[in-house]
Design a protein around this motif. Structure first.
Motif, PDB file in Angstrom:
ATOM      1  N   ILE A 186      17.043   5.931  76.058  1.00 57.43           N
ATOM      2  CA  ILE A 186      18.134   5.719  77.002  1.00 57.43           C
ATOM      3  C   ILE A 186      17.838   6.465  78.294  1.00 57.43           C
ATOM      4  N   ALA A 187      18.029   5.779  79.411  1.00 58.65           N
ATOM      5  CA  ALA A 187      17.676   6.362  80.706  1.00 58.65           C
ATOM      6  C   ALA A 187      18.720   7.344  81.221  1.00 58.65           C
ATOM      7  N   ALA A 188      19.932   7.289  80.701  1.00 60.04           N
ATOM      8  CA  ALA A 188      21.012   8.156  81.191  1.00 60.04           C
ATOM      9  C   ALA A 188      20.698   9.625  80.926  1.00 60.04           C
ATOM     10  N   ARG A 189      21.338  10.482  81.682  1.00 58.41           N
ATOM     11  CA  ARG A 189      21.176  11.930  81.523  1.00 58.41           C
ATOM     12  C   ARG A 189      22.147  12.444  80.464  1.00 58.41           C
ATOM     13  N   ALA A 190      21.688  13.328  79.599  1.00 59.04           N
ATOM     14  CA  ALA A 190      22.534  13.907  78.562  1.00 59.04           C
ATOM     15  C   ALA A 190      22.121  15.345  78.317  1.00 59.04           C
ATOM     16  N   GLU A 191      23.118  16.198  78.089  1.00 53.70           N
ATOM     17  CA  GLU A 191      22.824  17.616  77.859  1.00 53.70           C
ATOM     18  C   GLU A 191      23.215  18.102  76.477  1.00 53.70           C
ATOM     19  N   ARG A 192      23.859  17.220  75.679  1.00 48.14           N
ATOM     20  CA  ARG A 192      24.351  17.673  74.380  1.00 48.14           C
ATOM     21  C   ARG A 192      24.531  16.485  73.431  1.00 48.14           C
ATOM     22  N   SER A 193      24.655  16.811  72.169  1.00 48.79           N
ATOM     23  CA  SER A 193      24.910  15.819  71.125  1.00 48.79           C
ATOM     24  C   SER A 193      26.311  16.040  70.571  1.00 48.79           C
ATOM     25  N   ILE A 194      26.949  14.972  70.151  1.00 48.78           N
ATOM     26  CA  ILE A 194      28.236  15.071  69.470  1.00 48.78           C
ATOM     27  C   ILE A 194      28.045  14.497  68.065  1.00 48.78           C
ATOM     28  N   ILE A 195      28.303  15.332  67.079  1.00 44.33           N
ATOM     29  CA  ILE A 195      28.108  14.976  65.678  1.00 44.33           C
ATOM     30  C   ILE A 195      29.477  14.910  64.998  1.00 44.33           C
ATOM     31  N   ILE A 196      29.707  13.827  64.271  1.00 45.53           N
ATOM     32  CA  ILE A 196      31.011  13.594  63.650  1.00 45.53           C
ATOM     33  C   ILE A 196      30.841  13.384  62.154  1.00 45.53           C
ATOM     34  N   ASP A 230      24.560  21.679  71.779  1.00 45.09           N
ATOM     35  CA  ASP A 230      23.886  21.684  73.081  1.00 45.09           C
ATOM     36  C   ASP A 230      22.398  21.392  72.922  1.00 45.09           C
ATOM     37  N   ALA A 231      21.822  20.778  73.953  1.00 45.11           N
ATOM     38  CA  ALA A 231      20.416  20.377  73.900  1.00 45.11           C
ATOM     39  C   ALA A 231      19.498  21.565  73.602  1.00 45.11           C
ATOM     40  N   ALA A 232      19.818  22.725  74.180  1.00 48.89           N
ATOM     41  CA  ALA A 232      18.971  23.901  73.985  1.00 48.89           C
ATOM     42  C   ALA A 232      18.963  24.356  72.527  1.00 48.89           C
ATOM     43  N   ASP A 233      20.035  24.058  71.790  1.00 54.26           N
ATOM     44  CA  ASP A 233      20.133  24.488  70.391  1.00 54.26           C
ATOM     45  C   ASP A 233      19.420  23.535  69.435  1.00 54.26           C
ATOM     46  N   ASP A 234      19.295  22.261  69.812  1.00 56.41           N
ATOM     47  CA  ASP A 234      18.601  21.297  68.950  1.00 56.41           C
ATOM     48  C   ASP A 234      18.096  20.137  69.806  1.00 56.41           C
ATOM     49  N   PRO A 235      17.010  20.361  70.542  1.00 53.95           N
ATOM     50  CA  PRO A 235      16.470  19.306  71.409  1.00 53.95           C
ATOM     51  C   PRO A 235      15.997  18.080  70.632  1.00 53.95           C
ATOM     52  N   ASP A 236      15.503  18.283  69.411  1.00 57.56           N
ATOM     53  CA  ASP A 236      15.021  17.152  68.613  1.00 57.56           C
ATOM     54  C   ASP A 236      16.171  16.220  68.241  1.00 57.56           C
ATOM     55  N   LEU A 237      17.321  16.788  67.938  1.00 59.98           N
ATOM     56  CA  LEU A 237      18.493  15.978  67.609  1.00 59.98           C
ATOM     57  C   LEU A 237      18.898  15.124  68.802  1.00 59.98           C
ATOM     58  N   LEU A 238      18.965  15.725  69.965  1.00 59.67           N
ATOM     59  CA  LEU A 238      19.348  14.974  71.159  1.00 59.67           C
ATOM     60  C   LEU A 238      18.328  13.878  71.454  1.00 59.67           C
ATOM     61  N   GLU A 239      17.063  14.182  71.285  1.00 59.39           N
ATOM     62  CA  GLU A 239      16.032  13.179  71.517  1.00 59.39           C
ATOM     63  C   GLU A 239      16.195  12.001  70.551  1.00 59.39           C
ATOM     64  N   ARG A 240      16.546  12.292  69.331  1.00 57.03           N
ATOM     65  CA  ARG A 240      16.793  11.221  68.350  1.00 57.03           C
ATOM     66  C   ARG A 240      17.965  10.352  68.782  1.00 57.03           C
ATOM     67  N   LEU A 241      19.022  10.981  69.266  1.00 56.83           N
ATOM     68  CA  LEU A 241      20.210  10.236  69.675  1.00 56.83           C
ATOM     69  C   LEU A 241      19.997   9.478  70.976  1.00 56.83           C
ATOM     70  N   MET A 242      19.008   9.898  71.764  1.00 59.87           N
ATOM     71  CA  MET A 242      18.699   9.207  73.014  1.00 59.87           C
ATOM     72  C   MET A 242      17.745   8.034  72.792  1.00 59.87           C
ATOM     73  N   THR A 243      17.301   7.860  71.564  1.00 58.53           N
ATOM     74  CA  THR A 243      16.348   6.799  71.248  1.00 58.53           C
ATOM     75  C   THR A 243      17.056   5.648  70.551  1.00 58.53           C
ATOM     76  N   VAL A 244      16.847   4.458  71.067  1.00 59.85           N
ATOM     77  CA  VAL A 244      17.408   3.242  70.453  1.00 59.85           C
ATOM     78  C   VAL A 244      16.256   2.273  70.230  1.00 59.85           C
ATOM     79  N   GLY A 245      15.919   2.057  68.970  1.00 61.40           N
ATOM     80  CA  GLY A 245      14.765   1.210  68.675  1.00 61.40           C
ATOM     81  C   GLY A 245      13.494   1.839  69.214  1.00 61.40           C
ATOM     82  N   ASP A 246      12.783   1.088  70.042  1.00 60.14           N
ATOM     83  CA  ASP A 246      11.548   1.586  70.646  1.00 60.14           C
ATOM     84  C   ASP A 246      11.763   2.123  72.056  1.00 60.14           C
ATOM     85  N   SER A 247      13.014   2.184  72.489  1.00 60.37           N
ATOM     86  CA  SER A 247      13.315   2.591  73.861  1.00 60.37           C
ATOM     87  C   SER A 247      14.094   3.907  73.902  1.00 60.37           C
TER      88      SER A 247
END
Length: 213
Positions: free
Chosen positions: A153-163, A134-151
């Motif tokens: 992602i505009a979509a809303r996300a509340e959690r990360s999925i790690i595989i 969940d975003a509250a548990d690791d906001p930095d991880l989610l921010e990393r996954l929401m970043t593509v190159g220099d941009s």
């Protein structure tokens, strides 16, 4: 070179092995299960290049009743990240709030992925275990996954999925119908336009040389 048998040990149950024996394909496939588990397959440059370059894939999870649940996931190219070693991850974009895939992962982390590059007729099956962060548990991880190159992602996300990938298998290209997205066609057209412009310029230079001679 000895090919890892992790995929075979995960995928080939009793029924599959018996069918292989009857069909005569056991020595090619099932016989690898006779030795001890070789351990997880290692993601190499080829697998990583495909994974981080796609804009879509299908994710299968397991319901409480044991049924597979398949969900289509998409985003900008690069939304699926390689996080090192055999770990990949992506941001879970806001959906219909049924939470079937997320709930299945919480209950049973086993997953399968089908990833394809349709223009090149390349497809890869992957199997592993996932966890939800969940975003509250690791906001930095989610921010990393929401970043593509220099941009971002505009979509809303509340959690990360790690595989963590345990096994994978490259499928042959037979029967995979090529499909071309808008960006692919645009890039192809731009390449053709540039080539055409260069040829026209060369023709014009040759015509001038002929006229001046």
């Amino acid at each position: 070179m000895v090919v890892s048998n992790r995929y075979a040990r995960l995928m080939f149950g009793h029924g599959a092995l018996e069918r292989q024996r009857v069909d005569g394909s056991y020595e090619v496939y099932g016989a690898t299960t006779e030795r001890d588990d070789d351990g997880p397959d290692h993601l190499d440059e080829r697998e990583i290049a495909l994974l981080v370059g796609v804009f879509q894939f299908h994710l299968a999870t397991v319901t409480a009743g044991g049924h597979p649940y398949i969900q289509y996931r998409s985003g900008p190219r690069g939304f699926l990240h390689h996080l090192g070693d055999n770990t990949i991850g992506f941001a879970d974009f806001h959906g219909n709030a049924q939470f079937v895939s997320v709930g299945n992962i919480d209950d049973n982390g086993r997953i399968a992925m089908f990833v394809a590059d349709y223009p090149r007729k390349i497809r890869l099956k992957l199997f592993g275990r996932a966890r939800v962060v969940d975003a509250a548990d690791d906001p930095d991880l989610l921010e990393r996954l929401m970043t593509v190159g220099d941009s971002r992602i505009a979509a809303r996300a509340e959690r990360s999925i790690i595989i963590t990938i345990e096994a994978f298998d490259w499928n042959c290209s037979r029967s995979l119908v090529p499909q071309y997205d808008r960006d692919y066609v645009r890039d192809l057209n731009q390449a053709h336009a540039a080539e055409t412009a260069e040829l026209r310029s060369r023709i014009a230079d040759l015509e001038r040389q002929i006229t001046e001679s």
